[in-house]
Design an enzyme around this catalytic site. Sequence first.
Site, PDB file in Angstrom:
ATOM      1  N   ASP A  44     -31.557   0.794  -0.176  1.00 30.73           N
ATOM      2  CA  ASP A  44     -30.405   0.148   0.476  1.00 30.73           C
ATOM      3  C   ASP A  44     -29.478  -0.429  -0.596  1.00 30.73           C
ATOM      4  O   ASP A  44     -29.862  -1.324  -1.346  1.00 30.73           O
ATOM      5  CB  ASP A  44     -30.905  -0.990   1.365  1.00 30.73           C
ATOM      6  N   TYR A  49     -22.144  -4.280  -4.086  1.00 27.07           N
ATOM      7  CA  TYR A  49     -23.190  -4.642  -5.046  1.00 27.07           C
ATOM      8  C   TYR A  49     -22.834  -4.164  -6.453  1.00 27.07           C
ATOM      9  O   TYR A  49     -23.416  -4.604  -7.433  1.00 27.07           O
ATOM     10  CB  TYR A  49     -24.567  -4.082  -4.650  1.00 27.07           C
ATOM     11  N   HIS A 107     -20.233  -3.296   6.537  1.00 30.56           N
ATOM     12  CA  HIS A 107     -21.025  -4.373   5.914  1.00 30.56           C
ATOM     13  C   HIS A 107     -20.930  -5.696   6.686  1.00 30.56           C
ATOM     14  O   HIS A 107     -21.932  -6.358   6.927  1.00 30.56           O
ATOM     15  CB  HIS A 107     -20.569  -4.553   4.462  1.00 30.56           C
TER      16      HIS A 107
HETATM   17  N1  LIG Z   1     -26.112  -6.541   4.859  1.00 29.49           N
HETATM   18  C1  LIG Z   1     -25.998  -7.667   4.212  1.00 29.49           C
HETATM   19  O1  LIG Z   1     -25.014  -8.417   4.365  1.00 29.49           O
HETATM   20  C2  LIG Z   1     -27.061  -8.067   3.246  1.00 29.49           C
HETATM   21  C3  LIG Z   1     -27.102  -9.376   2.733  1.00 29.49           C
HETATM   22  C4  LIG Z   1     -28.132  -9.704   1.869  1.00 29.49           C
HETATM   23  C5  LIG Z   1     -29.098  -8.760   1.540  1.00 29.49           C
HETATM   24  N2  LIG Z   1     -29.028  -7.480   2.033  1.00 29.49           N
HETATM   25  C6  LIG Z   1     -30.035  -6.437   1.689  1.00 29.49           C
HETATM   26  O2  LIG Z   1     -31.341  -6.992   1.869  1.00 29.49           O
HETATM   27  C7  LIG Z   1     -32.057  -6.893   0.636  1.00 29.49           C
HETATM   28  C8  LIG Z   1     -33.067  -7.996   0.493  1.00 29.49           C
HETATM   29  O3  LIG Z   1     -32.492  -9.278   0.561  1.00 29.49           O
HETATM   30  P1  LIG Z   1     -32.447 -10.255  -0.705  1.00 29.49           P
HETATM   31  O4  LIG Z   1     -32.149  -9.458  -1.920  1.00 29.49           O
HETATM   32  O5  LIG Z   1     -31.555 -11.376  -0.332  1.00 29.49           O
HETATM   33  O6  LIG Z   1     -33.852 -10.912  -0.816  1.00 29.49           O
HETATM   34  P2  LIG Z   1     -35.382 -10.800  -0.359  1.00 29.49           P
HETATM   35  O7  LIG Z   1     -35.885  -9.414  -0.434  1.00 29.49           O
HETATM   36  O8  LIG Z   1     -35.510 -11.571   0.891  1.00 29.49           O
HETATM   37  O9  LIG Z   1     -36.021 -11.655  -1.533  1.00 29.49           O
HETATM   38  C9  LIG Z   1     -35.874 -11.279  -2.879  1.00 29.49           C
HETATM   39  C10 LIG Z   1     -36.421 -12.396  -3.739  1.00 29.49           C
HETATM   40  O10 LIG Z   1     -37.824 -12.538  -3.517  1.00 29.49           O
HETATM   41  C11 LIG Z   1     -38.528 -12.253  -4.732  1.00 29.49           C
HETATM   42  N3  LIG Z   1     -39.679 -11.418  -4.357  1.00 29.49           N
HETATM   43  C12 LIG Z   1     -39.645 -10.142  -3.887  1.00 29.49           C
HETATM   44  N4  LIG Z   1     -40.887  -9.745  -3.576  1.00 29.49           N
HETATM   45  C13 LIG Z   1     -41.714 -10.779  -3.862  1.00 29.49           C
HETATM   46  C14 LIG Z   1     -43.103 -10.964  -3.748  1.00 29.49           C
HETATM   47  N5  LIG Z   1     -43.916 -10.011  -3.271  1.00 29.49           N
HETATM   48  N6  LIG Z   1     -43.632 -12.155  -4.143  1.00 29.49           N
HETATM   49  C15 LIG Z   1     -42.821 -13.125  -4.610  1.00 29.49           C
HETATM   50  N7  LIG Z   1     -41.495 -13.009  -4.742  1.00 29.49           N
HETATM   51  C16 LIG Z   1     -40.948 -11.843  -4.364  1.00 29.49           C
HETATM   52  C17 LIG Z   1     -37.551 -11.537  -5.628  1.00 29.49           C
HETATM   53  O11 LIG Z   1     -37.828 -11.856  -6.968  1.00 29.49           O
HETATM   54  P3  LIG Z   1     -38.278 -10.712  -8.028  1.00 29.49           P
HETATM   55  O12 LIG Z   1     -37.102  -9.780  -8.141  1.00 29.49           O
HETATM   56  O13 LIG Z   1     -38.536 -11.521  -9.260  1.00 29.49           O
HETATM   57  O14 LIG Z   1     -39.499 -10.073  -7.461  1.00 29.49           O
HETATM   58  C18 LIG Z   1     -36.224 -12.143  -5.206  1.00 29.49           C
HETATM   59  O15 LIG Z   1     -36.030 -13.405  -5.820  1.00 29.49           O
HETATM   60  C19 LIG Z   1     -30.928  -6.938  -0.397  1.00 29.49           C
HETATM   61  O16 LIG Z   1     -31.360  -6.573  -1.681  1.00 29.49           O
HETATM   62  C20 LIG Z   1     -29.920  -6.014   0.234  1.00 29.49           C
HETATM   63  O17 LIG Z   1     -30.293  -4.661   0.029  1.00 29.49           O
HETATM   64  C21 LIG Z   1     -28.013  -7.131   2.878  1.00 29.49           C
END
Ligand SMILES: NC(=O)c1ccc[n+]([C@@H]2O[C@H](COP(=O)([O-])OP(=O)(O)OC[C@H]3O[C@@H](n4cnc5c(N)ncnc54)[C@H](OP(=O)(O)O)[C@@H]3O)[C@@H](O)[C@H]2O)c1
Length: 279
Positions: A44, A49, A107
């Site tokens: 994704d 980004y 988005h």
């Molecule tokens: N459509 C939208 O408007 C929108 C908005 C926000 C996000 N998104 C999508 O959703 C995805 C995920 O959301 P997000 O990036 O906000 O965050 P998330 O996946 O909820 O959390 C990521 C955070 O958690 C940590 N992490 C990941 N796996 C872990 C584990 N097993 N144990 C401990 N820590 C862990 C990561 O650190 P490390 O990297 O150090 O592991 C990072 O700091 C985005 O990357 C994007 O693709 C979409």
Amino acid sequence: MKSFKLNNGIEIPAIGFGTWQIPDGNEAYQAVKEAITAGYTHIDTAAIYGNEKSVGKAIKDSGLDRSSLFITTKLWNTERGYEKAIAAFEKSLNDLQLDYLDLYLIHWPANEAQFENWAEINADTWKALEYLYQQGKVRAIGVSNFPKEYLKKLLETATVVPSINQIEFHPGYLQEDTVALCQSNTILVQAWSPLGSGRILQNETLLKLAQEKNTSVGQLCIKFALSQGILPLPKSTNPQNIKRNLDIDSFDLTESDIQRIRAFPEMGFSGSDPKKVAF
Ligand SMILES: NC(=O)c1ccc[n+]([C@@H]2O[C@H](COP(=O)([O-])OP(=O)(O)OC[C@H]3O[C@@H](n4cnc5c(N)ncnc54)[C@H](OP(=O)(O)O)[C@@H]3O)[C@@H](O)[C@H]2O)c1
């Protein structure tokens, strides 16, 4: 990898790899390569980004057959409207070095805080996505951050029902009304920030539950989303977490665990209310 079936019959791998805030260049390239090696086949990204080029290079260098991967990107807010959306799609496709996309999302909706004619703008943008879908340039189309009322409005004029609504979803932020509307209209919900972008990982109840299950809070959150029929998109740049986030079959969540998680008071909200955001 298990999958969900979308409302147009296509299969989507049940966990996607999130790439928000992974800088373009070596970091995004390595993270996506690592993810593909770990077994993710669903990536994704989004034009905003800024990492589509590196994501695309990692996909190309993976050597995997294109048809075994599921790639999503998103139309940024400055490119709404029929003509601009089509041009933005072509740019993303080019940056990703692909000749079709699996999923293209609006988005964020044009909202009432910024536009009097927000509904018209969203309908016009959606027409562009319908066109791209009908041309076979993308296998499924959808929206992101559409609250219940916005989705209802879009459905009034849509000729193709969105396959997906990608929204913030994690323990402490369930958006029940929007999820219910999606699920009763065959629209699959994807969870962005399924780990609350890291903000909920130190919650004591989740830590205790994870310990009882001999797993981590991250894995618990991923399994929780799936238990609700929701497709999680965890992001990580840490090779161990990247692997761990796919390893969710070694423990079970009981109905009582699920009810405990569902009952959390609000926590970990990003603060981005789609009806109010100024971007
Ligand atoms: N459509 C939208 O408007 C929108 C908005 C926000 C996000 N998104 C999508 O959703 C995805 C995920 O959301 P997000 O990036 O906000 O965050 P998330 O996946 O909820 O959390 C990521 C955070 O958690 C940590 N992490 C990941 N796996 C872990 C584990 N097993 N144990 C401990 N820590 C862990 C990561 O650190 P490390 O990297 O150090 O592991 C990072 O700091 C985005 O990357 C994007 O693709 C979409």
